[in-house]
Design a protein around this motif. Structure first.
Motif, PDB file in Angstrom:
ATOM      1  N   ALA A 245      -4.986   9.536  -7.956  1.00  0.00           N
ATOM      2  CA  ALA A 245      -5.605   9.426  -6.705  1.00  0.00           C
ATOM      3  C   ALA A 245      -6.985   8.798  -6.916  1.00  0.00           C
ATOM      4  O   ALA A 245      -7.823   8.988  -7.807  1.00  0.00           O
ATOM      5  N   GLY A 246      -7.394   8.036  -5.718  1.00  0.00           N
ATOM      6  CA  GLY A 246      -8.576   7.320  -5.883  1.00  0.00           C
ATOM      7  C   GLY A 246      -8.779   5.924  -6.983  1.00  0.00           C
ATOM      8  O   GLY A 246      -9.695   5.325  -7.067  1.00  0.00           O
ATOM      9  N   THR A 247      -7.701   5.620  -7.632  1.00  0.00           N
ATOM     10  CA  THR A 247      -7.845   4.575  -8.472  1.00  0.00           C
ATOM     11  C   THR A 247      -7.195   3.258  -7.965  1.00  0.00           C
ATOM     12  O   THR A 247      -7.317   2.362  -8.648  1.00  0.00           O
ATOM     13  N   ALA A 248      -6.732   3.148  -6.621  1.00  0.00           N
ATOM     14  CA  ALA A 248      -6.090   1.830  -6.029  1.00  0.00           C
ATOM     15  C   ALA A 248      -7.026   1.582  -4.963  1.00  0.00           C
ATOM     16  O   ALA A 248      -7.148   2.785  -4.074  1.00  0.00           O
ATOM     17  N   SER A 249      -7.307   0.605  -4.562  1.00  0.00           N
ATOM     18  CA  SER A 249      -8.113   0.220  -3.522  1.00  0.00           C
ATOM     19  C   SER A 249      -7.666  -0.912  -2.875  1.00  0.00           C
ATOM     20  O   SER A 249      -6.976  -1.920  -3.803  1.00  0.00           O
ATOM     21  N   PHE A 250      -7.447  -1.123  -1.557  1.00  0.00           N
ATOM     22  CA  PHE A 250      -7.069  -2.299  -0.753  1.00  0.00           C
ATOM     23  C   PHE A 250      -7.924  -2.902   0.249  1.00  0.00           C
ATOM     24  O   PHE A 250      -8.872  -2.187   0.845  1.00  0.00           O
ATOM     25  N   THR A 251      -8.214  -4.292   0.171  1.00  0.00           N
ATOM     26  CA  THR A 251      -9.052  -4.850   1.020  1.00  0.00           C
ATOM     27  C   THR A 251      -8.153  -5.917   1.573  1.00  0.00           C
ATOM     28  O   THR A 251      -7.018  -6.400   1.053  1.00  0.00           O
ATOM     29  N   ARG A 252      -8.625  -6.656   2.725  1.00  0.00           N
ATOM     30  CA  ARG A 252      -7.950  -7.798   3.294  1.00  0.00           C
ATOM     31  C   ARG A 252      -8.648  -9.098   3.063  1.00  0.00           C
ATOM     32  O   ARG A 252      -9.680  -9.056   3.379  1.00  0.00           O
ATOM     33  N   GLN A 253      -7.515  -9.940   2.773  1.00  0.00           N
ATOM     34  CA  GLN A 253      -8.220 -11.523   3.013  1.00  0.00           C
ATOM     35  C   GLN A 253      -7.858 -11.964   4.252  1.00  0.00           C
ATOM     36  O   GLN A 253      -6.851 -11.966   4.712  1.00  0.00           O
ATOM     37  N   GLN A 254      -8.743 -12.116   5.511  1.00  0.00           N
ATOM     38  CA  GLN A 254      -8.155 -12.007   6.724  1.00  0.00           C
ATOM     39  C   GLN A 254      -7.742 -13.444   6.997  1.00  0.00           C
ATOM     40  O   GLN A 254      -6.775 -13.497   8.049  1.00  0.00           O
ATOM     41  N   VAL A 255      -8.283 -14.657   6.396  1.00  0.00           N
ATOM     42  CA  VAL A 255      -7.723 -15.950   6.543  1.00  0.00           C
ATOM     43  C   VAL A 255      -7.509 -16.438   5.136  1.00  0.00           C
ATOM     44  O   VAL A 255      -8.225 -16.201   4.120  1.00  0.00           O
ATOM     45  N   PRO A 256      -6.422 -16.986   4.852  1.00  0.00           N
ATOM     46  CA  PRO A 256      -5.583 -17.682   3.806  1.00  0.00           C
ATOM     47  C   PRO A 256      -6.419 -18.948   3.412  1.00  0.00           C
ATOM     48  O   PRO A 256      -6.012 -19.790   3.558  1.00  0.00           O
ATOM     49  N   LEU A 257      -7.825 -18.775   2.842  1.00  0.00           N
ATOM     50  CA  LEU A 257      -8.484 -19.904   2.528  1.00  0.00           C
ATOM     51  C   LEU A 257      -8.297 -20.252   1.140  1.00  0.00           C
ATOM     52  O   LEU A 257      -9.278 -21.238   0.613  1.00  0.00           O
ATOM     53  N   GLY A 258      -7.454 -19.641   0.312  1.00  0.00           N
ATOM     54  CA  GLY A 258      -7.240 -19.843  -1.040  1.00  0.00           C
ATOM     55  C   GLY A 258      -7.841 -18.721  -2.129  1.00  0.00           C
ATOM     56  O   GLY A 258      -8.324 -17.662  -1.829  1.00  0.00           O
ATOM     57  N   LEU A 259      -7.376 -19.097  -3.370  1.00  0.00           N
ATOM     58  CA  LEU A 259      -7.432 -18.046  -4.212  1.00  0.00           C
ATOM     59  C   LEU A 259      -9.059 -17.663  -4.503  1.00  0.00           C
ATOM     60  O   LEU A 259      -9.125 -16.448  -4.983  1.00  0.00           O
ATOM     61  N   GLY A 260      -9.918 -18.587  -4.617  1.00  0.00           N
ATOM     62  CA  GLY A 260     -11.260 -18.303  -4.835  1.00  0.00           C
ATOM     63  C   GLY A 260     -11.612 -17.262  -3.808  1.00  0.00           C
ATOM     64  O   GLY A 260     -12.595 -16.397  -4.100  1.00  0.00           O
TER      65      GLY A 260
ATOM     66  N   GLU B 281       0.815  -1.201  -0.178  1.00  0.00           N
ATOM     67  CA  GLU B 281       0.078  -0.014  -0.041  1.00  0.00           C
ATOM     68  C   GLU B 281       0.803   1.062  -0.017  1.00  0.00           C
ATOM     69  O   GLU B 281       0.782   2.208  -0.859  1.00  0.00           O
ATOM     70  N   ASP B 282       1.913   1.237   0.697  1.00  0.00           N
ATOM     71  CA  ASP B 282       2.827   2.418   0.821  1.00  0.00           C
ATOM     72  C   ASP B 282       3.389   2.442  -0.401  1.00  0.00           C
ATOM     73  O   ASP B 282       3.611   3.682  -0.948  1.00  0.00           O
ATOM     74  N   TYR B 283       3.795   1.488  -1.003  1.00  0.00           N
ATOM     75  CA  TYR B 283       4.506   1.712  -2.494  1.00  0.00           C
ATOM     76  C   TYR B 283       3.736   2.474  -3.668  1.00  0.00           C
ATOM     77  O   TYR B 283       4.259   3.273  -4.322  1.00  0.00           O
ATOM     78  N   PHE B 284       2.402   2.358  -3.393  1.00  0.00           N
ATOM     79  CA  PHE B 284       1.521   2.695  -4.282  1.00  0.00           C
ATOM     80  C   PHE B 284       0.940   3.994  -3.882  1.00  0.00           C
ATOM     81  O   PHE B 284      -0.131   4.656  -4.427  1.00  0.00           O
ATOM     82  N   ASP B 285       1.451   4.679  -2.972  1.00  0.00           N
ATOM     83  CA  ASP B 285       1.348   6.057  -2.454  1.00  0.00           C
ATOM     84  C   ASP B 285       2.418   6.963  -2.761  1.00  0.00           C
ATOM     85  O   ASP B 285       3.656   6.538  -2.977  1.00  0.00           O
ATOM     86  N   ILE B 286       2.410   8.298  -2.402  1.00  0.00           N
ATOM     87  CA  ILE B 286       3.464   9.156  -2.496  1.00  0.00           C
ATOM     88  C   ILE B 286       4.234   8.837  -1.404  1.00  0.00           C
ATOM     89  O   ILE B 286       3.796   8.646  -0.256  1.00  0.00           O
ATOM     90  N   GLN B 287       5.569   9.212  -1.532  1.00  0.00           N
ATOM     91  CA  GLN B 287       6.466   9.165  -0.108  1.00  0.00           C
ATOM     92  C   GLN B 287       6.900  10.524  -0.288  1.00  0.00           C
ATOM     93  O   GLN B 287       8.126  11.054  -0.737  1.00  0.00           O
TER      94      GLN B 287
END
Ligand code: G1P
Length: 295
Positions: A100-115, A68-74
């Motif tokens: 600005a506004g074209t990258a979104s981040f959400t979390r996969q809380q448990v690694p249950l697979g690609l699907g 996330e930091d990488y896709f932000d300004i430093q």
């Protein structure tokens, strides 16, 4: 030919643990490992941008905040570069920054697979067709893989998967498709199987990590049972969707490097370095000498 809905959004499942690449990935996400001078994820995002993607959806997990930091300004870095008149570096960074506004981040809380990872992006993607790009796989070709798929999709609509030939001995490591009638530059998919048992694969064409999917996949993934490796598999969800929708394959002609594995990652570094006019002259001779010196 029917007008297809534009593919505007791409999902990057970047929650994977990177266990194939320990100890490097103990503190650095595998997507941030460097191929020549860019992190692996940048190659994949560039491929998506080339294909016309306007919104980049990252499904991350614990320990992946640096993406996330990488896709932000430093700010401090850029201020220092300005003070030192490092204009080329400033231009480089600005050119790689998503608007600005074209990258979104959400979390996969448990690694249950690609699907399950793809399902985690459902609210951000909404009710429109979208792309999925697996960040381990980076590609080298005149026309990017996703761009080629988008061009095929303009003819076929429905769902499109990129495929490539693999050594039949390796088919059990991948999702494998069955080959139907030709359509455009590709063919209709008749079958899909995730990690087929040795000797049972319907072909040697494997899904190489690029997908164009219709949003109905999300409803299916919500209740998708665990499959190969006891994980919720995207391939199983696609197989269910194929009962009501068409799937076409785009046979990708370029090179694919699996940067989640050591050999693929090293080969990617060599291949991309040799493509660079500023690096090739300095490494070509020593590389040949190194190979010649091997017993
Ligand atoms: C995933 C997919 C598989 C695909 C492969 C490409 O498997 O499930 O269908 O062929 O990526 O790398 P994984 O590599 O996560 O086991």
């Amino acid at each position: 030919m029917a007008q297809q809905q534009k593919i505007r959004k791409a999902v990057f499942p970047v929650a994977g643990l990177g266990t194939r690449f320990l100890p490097a990935t103990k503190a650095v996400p595998k997507e941030m490992l460097t191929v020549v001078d860019k992190p692996v994820i940048q190659y994949v995002v560039d491929e998506a941008a080339e294909a016309g993607i306007e919104h980049f959806v990252f499904v991350t997990g614990r320990g992946k905040g640096v993406i996330e930091d990488y896709f932000d300004i430093q700010y401090e870095l850029e201020q220092m570069l300005r003070e030192r008149n490092k204009n080329a570096e400033l231009t480089l960074l600005a050119g790689l920054l998503p608007k600005a506004g074209t990258a979104s981040f959400t979390r996969q809380q448990v690694p249950l697979g690609l699907g399950h990872a793809v399902w985690c992006a459902r609210d951000i993607v909404g009710n429109e067709p979208f792309a999925v790009l697996l960040p381990d796989m980076i590609m080298s070709a005149e026309k990017g893989c996703l761009k080629g798929m988008v061009d095929l999709y303009a003819q076929t609509g429905g769902n499109v998967l990129a495929v490539q030939e693999c050594d039949p001995e390796q088919a059990h490591k991948y999702g494998i498709v069955g080959v139907g009638d030709a359509v455009g530059e590709g063919f209709k998919i008749t079958q899909m199987v995730e990690k087929p048992a040795k000797g049972t694969a319907p072909s040697n064409l494997y899904i190489n990590g690029r997908y164009i999917l219709q949003p109905e996949i999300f409803k299916i993934l919500e209740t998708q049972e665990r499959g190969a490796g006891n994980e919720i598999q995207l391939t199983d969800g696609m197989l269910a969707l194929a009962k009501s929708q068409e799937f076409a394959a785009y046979p990708f002609k370029g090179d694919t490097f699996d940067c989640g594995a050591k050999d693929g990652f090293i080969l990617a570094n060599l291949a991309f370095a040799l493509q660079r006019a500023d690096i090739r002259p300095a490494i070509e001779g020593p590389m040949k000498a190194l190979l010649a010196s091997l017993k």
